[in-house]
Scaffold this motif. Structure first.
Motif, PDB file in Angstrom:
ATOM      1  N   UNK A 463       0.769  -1.238   0.000  1.00  0.00           N
ATOM      2  CA  UNK A 463       0.000   0.000   0.000  1.00  0.00           C
ATOM      3  C   UNK A 463       0.808   1.300   0.000  1.00  0.00           C
ATOM      4  N   UNK A 464       2.129   1.259  -0.123  1.00  0.00           N
ATOM      5  CA  UNK A 464       2.896   2.492  -0.340  1.00  0.00           C
ATOM      6  C   UNK A 464       2.582   2.992  -1.749  1.00  0.00           C
ATOM      7  N   UNK A 465       2.327   4.305  -1.897  1.00  0.00           N
ATOM      8  CA  UNK A 465       1.770   4.744  -3.179  1.00  0.00           C
ATOM      9  C   UNK A 465       2.155   6.164  -3.578  1.00  0.00           C
ATOM     10  N   UNK A 466       3.356   6.629  -3.182  1.00  0.00           N
ATOM     11  CA  UNK A 466       3.767   7.969  -3.565  1.00  0.00           C
ATOM     12  C   UNK A 466       4.849   7.914  -4.643  1.00  0.00           C
ATOM     13  N   UNK A 467       5.097   9.077  -5.258  1.00  0.00           N
ATOM     14  CA  UNK A 467       6.152   9.173  -6.263  1.00  0.00           C
ATOM     15  C   UNK A 467       7.509   8.784  -5.657  1.00  0.00           C
ATOM     16  N   UNK A 468       7.760   9.204  -4.429  1.00  0.00           N
ATOM     17  CA  UNK A 468       9.030   8.870  -3.781  1.00  0.00           C
ATOM     18  C   UNK A 468       9.123   7.366  -3.524  1.00  0.00           C
ATOM     19  N   UNK A 469       8.018   6.744  -3.121  1.00  0.00           N
ATOM     20  CA  UNK A 469       8.019   5.295  -2.928  1.00  0.00           C
ATOM     21  C   UNK A 469       8.424   4.584  -4.211  1.00  0.00           C
ATOM     22  N   UNK A 470       7.881   5.027  -5.341  1.00  0.00           N
ATOM     23  CA  UNK A 470       8.198   4.383  -6.612  1.00  0.00           C
ATOM     24  C   UNK A 470       9.666   4.582  -6.981  1.00  0.00           C
ATOM     25  N   UNK A 471      10.177   5.792  -6.829  1.00  0.00           N
ATOM     26  CA  UNK A 471      11.560   6.051  -7.242  1.00  0.00           C
ATOM     27  C   UNK A 471      12.562   5.300  -6.368  1.00  0.00           C
ATOM     28  N   UNK A 472      12.243   5.086  -5.085  1.00  0.00           N
ATOM     29  CA  UNK A 472      13.124   4.304  -4.211  1.00  0.00           C
ATOM     30  C   UNK A 472      12.951   2.809  -4.476  1.00  0.00           C
ATOM     31  N   UNK A 473      11.687   2.379  -4.524  1.00  0.00           N
ATOM     32  CA  UNK A 473      11.402   0.948  -4.675  1.00  0.00           C
ATOM     33  C   UNK A 473      11.959   0.399  -5.982  1.00  0.00           C
ATOM     34  N   UNK A 474      11.853   1.168  -7.058  1.00  0.00           N
ATOM     35  CA  UNK A 474      12.291   0.639  -8.353  1.00  0.00           C
ATOM     36  C   UNK A 474      13.813   0.558  -8.426  1.00  0.00           C
ATOM     37  N   UNK A 667       9.026  18.002 -13.660  1.00  0.00           N
ATOM     38  CA  UNK A 667       9.826  18.922 -12.852  1.00  0.00           C
ATOM     39  C   UNK A 667       9.125  19.350 -11.572  1.00  0.00           C
ATOM     40  N   UNK A 668       7.817  19.553 -11.638  1.00  0.00           N
ATOM     41  CA  UNK A 668       7.082  20.042 -10.472  1.00  0.00           C
ATOM     42  C   UNK A 668       6.522  18.919  -9.610  1.00  0.00           C
ATOM     43  N   UNK A 669       6.741  17.689 -10.014  1.00  0.00           N
ATOM     44  CA  UNK A 669       6.247  16.565  -9.224  1.00  0.00           C
ATOM     45  C   UNK A 669       6.996  16.486  -7.894  1.00  0.00           C
ATOM     46  N   UNK A 670       6.245  16.282  -6.818  1.00  0.00           N
ATOM     47  CA  UNK A 670       6.850  16.146  -5.493  1.00  0.00           C
ATOM     48  C   UNK A 670       6.884  14.677  -5.084  1.00  0.00           C
ATOM     49  N   UNK A 671       7.871  14.360  -4.255  1.00  0.00           N
ATOM     50  CA  UNK A 671       7.987  12.985  -3.792  1.00  0.00           C
ATOM     51  C   UNK A 671       6.785  12.513  -3.011  1.00  0.00           C
ATOM     52  N   UNK A 672       6.112  13.447  -2.339  1.00  0.00           N
ATOM     53  CA  UNK A 672       4.953  13.080  -1.513  1.00  0.00           C
ATOM     54  C   UNK A 672       3.665  12.978  -2.315  1.00  0.00           C
TER      55      UNK A 672
END
Length: 676
Positions: A463-474, A667-672
């Motif tokens: 259930x982790x579902x943020x942009x930062x989760x994806x960039x770390x997980x991948x 560019x404007x996407x935030x990790x959260x």
């Protein structure tokens, strides 16, 4: 390691088809490696196809990049040309709309990231995902319980502790069924199978006169290591499930009830399934808690795991007085604890299928302070032993880099890649010997490969579902896979030997995760000192009081970090890494290490600071704080002979590997930001 899947249901039992590998039946098992591999590969092939929108992005990449360059020029011109601002704003909107048409995921693609499933088929889909966690053995069981309920269980085992024990385990003497995922490091079972240790401990507690309920609770509370578990007590209709004290293994659950408040379905699993409706969302089990499901009432009770709660030392007598500490003595004490934790994690690797001529051990490696300390501790341990029964220990340092179309940077240009090469070379020169060999494995990820796998990673990390989760997980996902890499090793003359298209077979991976939470390694830890002004004559008492408040805030931050690490990092990382049949272990998150660092290491030896005078462009001087995060850990690195890494700054993996913001226009996407 074991992939866990446990279900309670009512009504007609629907047995899993398992991708056509098995016929429907109430019980089946397989230890056939090829059969299991085929099942896993079928699941992979069904989830890794490029979608139409992905193919469109690849084909339009050059055009998207050109449009984005025009857009950036327009943005830079808007403020400089007020007379044409309206015209430029219209041009900006037009260009952005063109980029979106060519690059934004369409609704159908986003819909496919979430699965529309009836509850009965949830179990089937989970089985195909969980099978990859345990490529040595699979078993499915289904059997009735009281009041019309039935149980379905599936275990996928990666066997790393001998003797091999099948799961689920039915302890017939007391009629309990156990599923266990992880590794135990209790002294009594360090050289034996941990699931057998659990069953013996439960039986022992019962034989000593404790009730069944208290015997199970006590056994769980006494376990030390990295694990998740499900224990069904058939005689009392209770299900005990949860994670270790820190939460190093994933376990999620969902509970659905009917109008009468009775269970219609309960699932607890190593992996979750995202759904569109949101009606059956999975919840991550908390660390520090034992969950107890009463099947008859449908209620879940939680019992806190009994553990001492160490607290960072904060006292006016030590703060700011580094010279008053016996630093060398503290480092020696930490070395004993950390070395023992590392030894336990590398000495308990006894795979069911031998990996002679392949690495037995891997390290997720950026070349930074934390992972290099882990590698240095391992190098020293093996070299001090002088012999490993005639076998050289091969250690793969797995470093990942991404070809990022937004920044147009290659994987080889990523900061982590440059640092990893430097740290590997120094480690190899210092430690490589007749007993150990460090090799660097460079894993490069192209844009097409990222597109092909990101949908699978989104599902695995849920259930982790943020942009930062994806960039770390991948980043962890590709590094732990360790396929199609370039292996660098040193020959006898310290010359680099390159092998292309290398795949690491290491089943156990070590990580430096936890060092930042223990030793104050994040920028937010520095912010605790924002209120602090330079000491001046006459304000000594005010300065000391403010300093005390700053360290008290840091203490609170560190306590929260350790308490929440299960939710922020550990479950997500376990789900993506274990999907490759790899097990991750954490020396910094061993309980004795945590207890030592939190209770024995003063806070001003974690975040040490000095005051420095700086001059700006106008020649004006000012005094500002100069913090050094993880000060004591840096001194420990030097103690291990890793001086080159002592002054390396913290760099998050998504920025070091360049896996953050992989899409042009982000560019404007935030990790959260929540993933769409």
């Amino acid at each position: 390691m074991c992939g866990i899947l446990f279900r309670i249901g009512t009504g007609t039992v629907v047995h899993p088809i398992c991708c056509g590998v098995h016929e429907c039946s109430a019980q089946w098992e397989s230890s056939d490696i090829e059969e299991i591999k085929n099942l896993i590969n079928q699941d992979l092939s069904s989830t890794l196809e490029l979608r139409p929108n992905d193919i469109k992005k690849i084909g339009n990449l050059k055009e998207i990049r050109e449009l984005n360059e025009k857009l950036n020029r327009v943005k830079n011109t808007i403020g400089k040309s007020p007379d044409h601002s309206e015209q430029l704003k219209e041009e900006k909107s037009r260009l952005q709309s063109q980029i979106d048409d060519l690059s934004v995921d369409d609704a159908q693609d986003l819909m496919e990231d979430k699965l529309v499933l009836d509850d009965e088929r949830d179990f089937d889909t989970l089985i195909s995902s969980i099978a990859g966690r345990g490529p040595d053995y699979l078993q499915y069981l289904s059997y009735p319980l009281t009041d019309g309920y039935h149980i379905q269980q599936f275990s996928a085992i990666l066997s790393l502790r001998q003797p091999f024990v099948k799961q689920p385990i039915h302890v017939r003497d007391i009629d309990i069924v156990i599923q266990f995922n992880g590794e135990l490091y209790n002294k009594e079972c360090i050289d034996s199978n941990d699931t057998k240790f659990i069953t013996e401990r439960v039986l022992s507690n019962i034989n000593n006169g404790k009730s069944r309920h208290n015997s199970i609770l006590q056994t769980i509370s006494e376990l030390e290591g990295e694990f998740a578990y499900v224990i069904l007590d058939k005689s009392s209709n209770l299900v005990y499930f949860g994670r270790d004290f820190i939460g190093k293994r994933s376990l999620v659950y969902k509970l659905l009830k009917n109008e009468e408040g009775k269970i219609s379905e309960f699932i607890t699993s190593s992996i979750a399934i995202p759904t569109i409706t949101g009606e059956s969302e999975y919840i991550e089990c908390k660390s520090e808690e034992i969950n107890i499901l009463n099947i008859k009432s449908g209620s879940i009770e939680t019992v806190e795991i009994s553990r001492p709660k160490p607290s960072p030392e904060v006292s006016l007598e030590v703060l700011g007085l580094k010279s008053g500490h016996k630093v060398d003595e503290l480092i020696n004490e930490f070395d004993v604890v950390f070395t023992r934790a590392t030894k336990d994690r590398i000495d308990t690797i006894h795979p069911l299928h031998d990996t002679i001529d392949h690495a037995s051990l891997g390290i997720l490696f950026s070349g930074g302070l934390d992972c290099t300390v882990v590698a240095g501790a391992i190098g020293r341990i093996y070299n001090e032993r002088k012999s490993t029964n005639g076998m050289k220990i091969l250690v793969d340092l797995l470093t990942v880099g991404f070809e990022n179309p937004r920044t147009q940077a290659s994987a080889q240009d990523s900061p982590d890649r440059q640092l990893a090469k430097k740290s590997w070379f120094e480690l190899a020169k210092k430690f490589n010997s007749d007993v150990i060999d460090f090799r660097l494995v460079e894993v490069d990820v192209g844009y097409e490969e990222w597109l092909r796998h990101r949908h699978r990673v989104k599902r695995l990390m849920y259930p982790c579902d943020t942009e930062m989760d994806l960039s770390i997980a991948i980043a962890f996902y590709f590094a732990s896979r360790g396929e199609f890499g370039t292996k660098l090793s040193l020959d006898f003359e310290s010359q680099t030997v390159v092998e292309s298209n290398y795949t690491s077979r290491a089943k156990v991976l070590l990580s430096g995760l936890g060092a930042d939470e223990l030793f104050a390694g994040y920028s937010r830890h520095e912010s605790a000192f924002d209120p602090l002004m330079p000491p001046q004559e006459g304000n000594e008492e005010e300065y000391r009081n403010t300093l005390m408040q700053c360290y008290m805030k840091l203490k609170s931050e560190l306590t929260i970090d350790i308490k929440n690490i299960y939710k922020r990092n550990l479950g997500r990382d376990d789900r993506v890494i274990s999907s490759w049949g790899k097990e991750l272990r954490y020396p910094f998150l061993e309980e004795d290490v945590i207890n030592f660092v939190m209770s024995k290491v003063p806070l001003d030896l974690k975040l040490e600071f000095q005051w420095e005078t700086v001059t700006n462009r106008k020649g004006k001087t000012s005094t500002r704080i100069k913090p050094i995060r993880k000060w004591l850990l840096r001194e420990y690195a030097e103690y291990l002979g890793l001086s080159w890494v002592k002054h390396e700054l913290k760099r998050a993996i998504q920025f070091g590997a360049k896996s953050a913001k992989m899409e042009i226009g982000q560019n404007k996407t935030r990790g959260t930001d929540t993933l769409k």
